[in-house]
Design a protein around this motif. Structure first.
Motif, mmCIF file in Angstrom:
data_model
loop_
_atom_site.group_PDB
_atom_site.id
_atom_site.type_symbol
_atom_site.label_atom_id
_atom_site.label_comp_id
_atom_site.label_asym_id
_atom_site.label_seq_id
_atom_site.Cartn_x
_atom_site.Cartn_y
_atom_site.Cartn_z
ATOM 1 N N MET A 12 36.101 46.550 47.991
ATOM 2 C CA MET A 12 36.602 46.185 46.675
ATOM 3 C C MET A 12 37.468 44.938 46.795
ATOM 4 S SD MET A 12 38.729 48.355 43.784
ATOM 5 C CE MET A 12 40.348 48.051 44.450
ATOM 6 N N ARG A 13 37.319 44.070 45.820
ATOM 7 C CA ARG A 13 38.081 42.820 45.765
ATOM 8 C C ARG A 13 39.177 42.962 44.711
ATOM 9 N NH1 ARG A 13 35.302 37.065 43.989
ATOM 10 N NH2 ARG A 13 36.934 35.644 44.768
ATOM 11 N N PRO A 14 40.427 43.166 45.117
ATOM 12 C CA PRO A 14 41.508 43.346 44.133
ATOM 13 C C PRO A 14 41.830 42.033 43.415
ATOM 14 C CG PRO A 14 42.127 44.154 46.319
ATOM 15 C CD PRO A 14 40.908 43.317 46.486
ATOM 16 N N LYS A 15 42.252 42.166 42.173
ATOM 17 C CA LYS A 15 42.715 40.995 41.446
ATOM 18 C C LYS A 15 44.048 40.527 42.009
ATOM 19 C CE LYS A 15 40.619 41.852 36.903
ATOM 20 N NZ LYS A 15 40.906 42.175 35.485
ATOM 21 N N PRO A 16 44.270 39.225 42.076
ATOM 22 C CA PRO A 16 45.605 38.744 42.481
ATOM 23 C C PRO A 16 46.647 39.203 41.470
ATOM 24 C CG PRO A 16 43.971 36.978 42.531
ATOM 25 C CD PRO A 16 43.323 38.128 41.833
ATOM 26 N N ARG A 17 47.779 39.647 41.967
ATOM 27 C CA ARG A 17 48.836 40.153 41.084
ATOM 28 C C ARG A 17 50.121 39.404 41.356
ATOM 29 N NH1 ARG A 17 45.379 44.358 41.495
ATOM 30 N NH2 ARG A 17 45.114 45.617 39.609
#
Length: 491
Positions: free
Chosen positions: A326-331
């Motif tokens: 899974m590729r997390p969104k930048p936060r």
């Protein structure tokens, strides 16, 4: 999906199975996993009640699996020379420390009374047992082992006699010495198969897990400076109770994947913003998806400067050997929430110090107001300086408002602390009540069986008494008949 740049085609926050070239390792759960140099290491686990001893390696560039062949360390310093093969183990934790993978706890045939720390040297391909000193914890499985700096914090689990634990220990990796953590306030209820994470180097977070009859969805926090347990207030989405889930942190985000309650798996991937203590659901898979499993693993990896999550294995009615990514969104890192003492005190101190700094720089606002009557200085007009004065005044007002809010928050903490303690006690009592109810149901069943046996015994006794009475009456009649017959013959 192309092999060379498969990770560049991924959508954000969606689990995707990685295509594998060649053979796959045996499916499993309750294994341990770690990523080193773009390679995913899988060690041990369990399948169909049998512990596994293999070490599998997944190359994130070639997308191929290989098996690691180890040899025992021939030295005598760790006592491992006599063991020729790596022991089959499940329910253990694994932490990378330099060129070694440290395996902590777990269940194996070679388990002792004290917790064993093994190592795998991925450079020399040797394995062995690390000799530790100090107050070694009892052997256990289903514990959590969390790395912070050069120390490992061990919490909870289940010992080899199935006793549930909620103790905490620290292993210093520099000296390989164990210490018992003596805590204050109400600790989490004894549990195993929970998840743990560190916020910075100060706060240990414990989430979920189970006892022998209750599954938890609570969050507990241990301040590693004051050694004080608390149960902070949580916001955001409601999360279901679970055990056997996996967790991994990225900055201030704690991702929770999978888990279940023995009847169904948890299909949602959760995210806890650890600084704001807010739960949110990242994505949801199908109920029977491998990611909705107990005993799976999740790791993070860095590929071409971007972070990804990797999940492997698990059990939800069938065992899995797939790798998901899974590729997390930048936060963005947001302003932390002030949630409980001593964090509230720290926040108050930081705001107060900022205000003190402004005073130390001798920002006399009355003198600045006098600038309005003076001519331009260094090319700056009076209006420019007046605007800056107003900005500084507004900043001062906001700082004072923040201080007021923090003081108000602190005034509530005494009551909040009592409520947290009472809530934790109630939760523990509910768990004990549930276990006692199961015992009472079992005792009631036994009592019913005893009553049935008593009735059966009473019936048998009555039948035996009737039979004995009949025999006595029959025997008396014969003798009377014989006696009577004898008298009749004489007449």
């Amino acid at each position: 999906m192309e092999v060379n740049n498969w990770y560049k085609e991924l959508a954000y926050e969606q689990w995707t199975p990685i295509p594998v070239s060649g053979a796959r390792p045996p499916a499993r759960y309750k294994h341990a996993a770690a990523v080193v140099n773009e390679k995913l290491y899988i060690v041990g686990g369990s399948r169909n009640g049998r512990h596994l001893s293999d070490i599998q390696v997944f190359d994130l560039r070639s997308l191929t699996w290989s098996s690691l062949k180890l040899k025992a360390n021939s030295g005598n310093d760790d006592g491992s020379a006599s063991q020729k093969t790596f022991p089959a183990t499940s329910g253990h934790d694994m932490i990378r420390w330099g060129d070694k993978l440290l395996l902590i706890g777990g269940d194996s045939k070679e388990s002792s009374d004290k917790l064993v720390v093994r190592y795998i040297d991925i450079e020399t391909l040797q394995f062995g047992v690390i000799e530790t000193s100090g107050s070694s914890p009892v052997a256990r499985t289903g514990q959590s082992a969390t790395l912070v700096g050069s120390k490992v914090i061990l919490f909870g689990g289940e010992d080899m006699k199935r006793k549930l634990l909620n103790d905490a220990h620290v292993l210093d990796l520099e000296s390989m010495t164990w210490d018992i953590v003596k805590t204050v306030q109400e600790p989490p209820a004894p549990r195993f198969d929970h998840a743990a994470a560190m916020l910075g180097d100060r706060y240990l977070l414990i989430f979920g897990g189970c006892s022998h009859s209750v599954f938890f969805n609570d969050l507990h926090l241990l301040d590693m400076q004051t050694m004080e347990w608390s149960q902070p207030q949580i916001q955001g989405d409601i999360v279901s109770s679970r055990a056997g889930h996996a967790g991994i942190t990225m900055d201030e985000s704690w991702f929770i994947v999978g888990g279940g309650d023995n009847s169904s798996g948890c299909p949602e991937t959760l995210l806890l913003n650890m600084s704001k203590l807010v739960w949110s659901v990242v994505t949801v898979v199908k109920q029977k998806d491998p990611l909705s499993s107990e005993g799976l693993s999740v790791c993070s990896t860095l590929i071409d400067g971007e972070k990804y999550l990797l999940a492997f294995g698990g059990y939800n009615g069938r065992y899995s050997n797939e790798v998901f990514v899974m590729r997390p969104k930048p936060r963005d890192s947001l302003r932390p929430k002030i949630f409980q003492s001593p964090a509230a005190a720290a926040a108050a101190a930081s705001v107060t110090s900022a205000y003190a700094l402004s005073k130390s720089e001798k920002l006399d606002f009355r003198q600045l107001d006098d600038i309005n009557s003076k001519p331009p200085i260094n090319g700056h007009t009076v209006d420019d300086i007046s605007g800056k004065v107003e900005a500084i005044k507004e900043e001062k007002r906001l700082l004072e408002l923040s201080i007021t809010e923090v003081r108000a928050e602190n005034s509530k903490l005494g009551v909040q602390g009592q409520l947290v303690a009472e809530r934790s006690r109630c939760f523990n009592l509910e768990a004990k009540i549930a276990e006692l109810q199961k015992m009472m149901e079992s005792m009631q069943s036994v009592e019913e069986q005893v009553q049935a046996l008593r009735k059966e015994k009473s019936t048998i006794d009555q039948e035996m008494e009737n039979a004995t009475s009949g025999q006595r009456q029959g025997s008396g009649g014969v003798w009377r008949w014989l006696g009577g017959g004898g008298g009749g013959g004489g007449d």
